[in-house]
Enzyme design. Sequence first.
Site, PDB file in Angstrom:
ATOM      1  N   LYS A  56       3.293  11.039   3.648  1.00 43.90           N
ATOM      2  CA  LYS A  56       4.256  10.945   2.542  1.00 43.90           C
ATOM      3  C   LYS A  56       3.808  11.852   1.390  1.00 43.90           C
ATOM      4  CE  LYS A  56       5.532   6.235   3.844  1.00 43.90           C
ATOM      5  NZ  LYS A  56       5.227   4.808   3.686  1.00 43.90           N
ATOM      6  N   GLN A  74       1.897   0.372   0.280  1.00 41.90           N
ATOM      7  CA  GLN A  74       1.891   0.544   1.733  1.00 41.90           C
ATOM      8  C   GLN A  74       1.558  -0.784   2.417  1.00 41.90           C
ATOM      9  OE1 GLN A  74       2.739   3.406   3.454  1.00 41.90           O
ATOM     10  NE2 GLN A  74       2.585   2.106   5.267  1.00 41.90           N
ATOM     11  N   ASP A  77      10.980   1.896  -2.432  1.00 43.81           N
ATOM     12  CA  ASP A  77      11.075   1.364  -1.067  1.00 43.81           C
ATOM     13  C   ASP A  77      12.218   0.347  -0.953  1.00 43.81           C
ATOM     14  OD1 ASP A  77       9.667   2.267   1.098  1.00 43.81           O
ATOM     15  OD2 ASP A  77       7.854   1.093   0.693  1.00 43.81           O
TER      16      ASP A  77
END
Length: 298
Positions: free
Chosen positions: A55, A100, A123
């Site tokens: 990412k 994450q 997200d």
Amino acid sequence: MIPHACKLLQGRVVADVILNETEDELQRMHLQRPPCVAFLRVGNDGASVSYVAQKEKVAHTIGIKSILKVFDPAQITEGQLIGEIKSLNLDTSVDGILVQSPLPKAIDFVNVCNAIHPNKDVDGFGAENLGRLLQEKNGFTPCTPAGIVELLKFYNISPAGKHVVIVNRSLIVGKPLAALLTKHSIWGNATVTLCHSHSQNLPQLTRQADILVLACGKPGYFDAHFVKPATILIDVGITRISDNSPRGYSLQGDANFEAVSPIVQAITPVPGGVGPLTVALLMRNTLQAFKLQNNFAT
Ligand code: NAP
């Protein structure tokens, strides 16, 4: 007999289109500072390390800045991690925040996601953005489900009126994807069945699918027994399988590719399918977060 030609749905190609569009838009904006996304990782799980690194690499390639904060799982508490998020919420140089997964068992992922300010929740796992998704209002949509819809759009596969069977009920994949595909829109209007580990007679359910989405994390589990001809198969599963290659592993999806590809109409490869789309949608969401917080029209 004419051999059955199964179409490969190249997520990587669609991801490149989205990344090019995002990069072009960024360049046209002539910004004084680039958008910035903060990654929080707890521990050094191999897959998490490589997902975050990927990412970051893509972000830098298209002109998005990233910062990485890594915490020791033996030291950090849920309260401390939420404290870190609260200070990033206040930091005007940070536009997006991503935690994450997976987190250590002692830390509740949902509590942590809910601590991210909704305007920085790139997200889309926080309660406000998930609620807005259910209400069909604008907000951040989780990247993997949004990427799957972009894939369907690119290949002009309308889910409207189709039976979509999703083998996953997580907040990351199954639930938001079901919400997206049942929206009152031309890229929604599907009939969705969500399956999980308590579903009975799974093959009978998956064989009903016009569009079958697999996200179990069970490499190669879904063989010919689980699919019907003409199914569009989206394989979200990614599992590392140790091997003798230089990097020491290969990636495998949930579908037994050799067994199902002669049957189904179309399939996403692993790697090169849904994975790159997830990263591309994160970049698009980060640009959106920047615009939201810096008074640009969204
Ligand atoms: P997760 O939270 O563990 O979800 C797995 C889901 O599969 C759960 O709903 C589970 O049911 C269900 N399941 C497990 N075994 C089953 C079985 N035998 N029959 C039916 N359902 C079963 O994992 P996740 O975070 O959603 O991720 C799932 C997979 O997708 C992983 O391989 C992950 O690496 C991959 N993934 C890929 C991307 C990408 O960008 N390509 C993004 C996210 C995730 P229960 O709810 O009953 O436990």
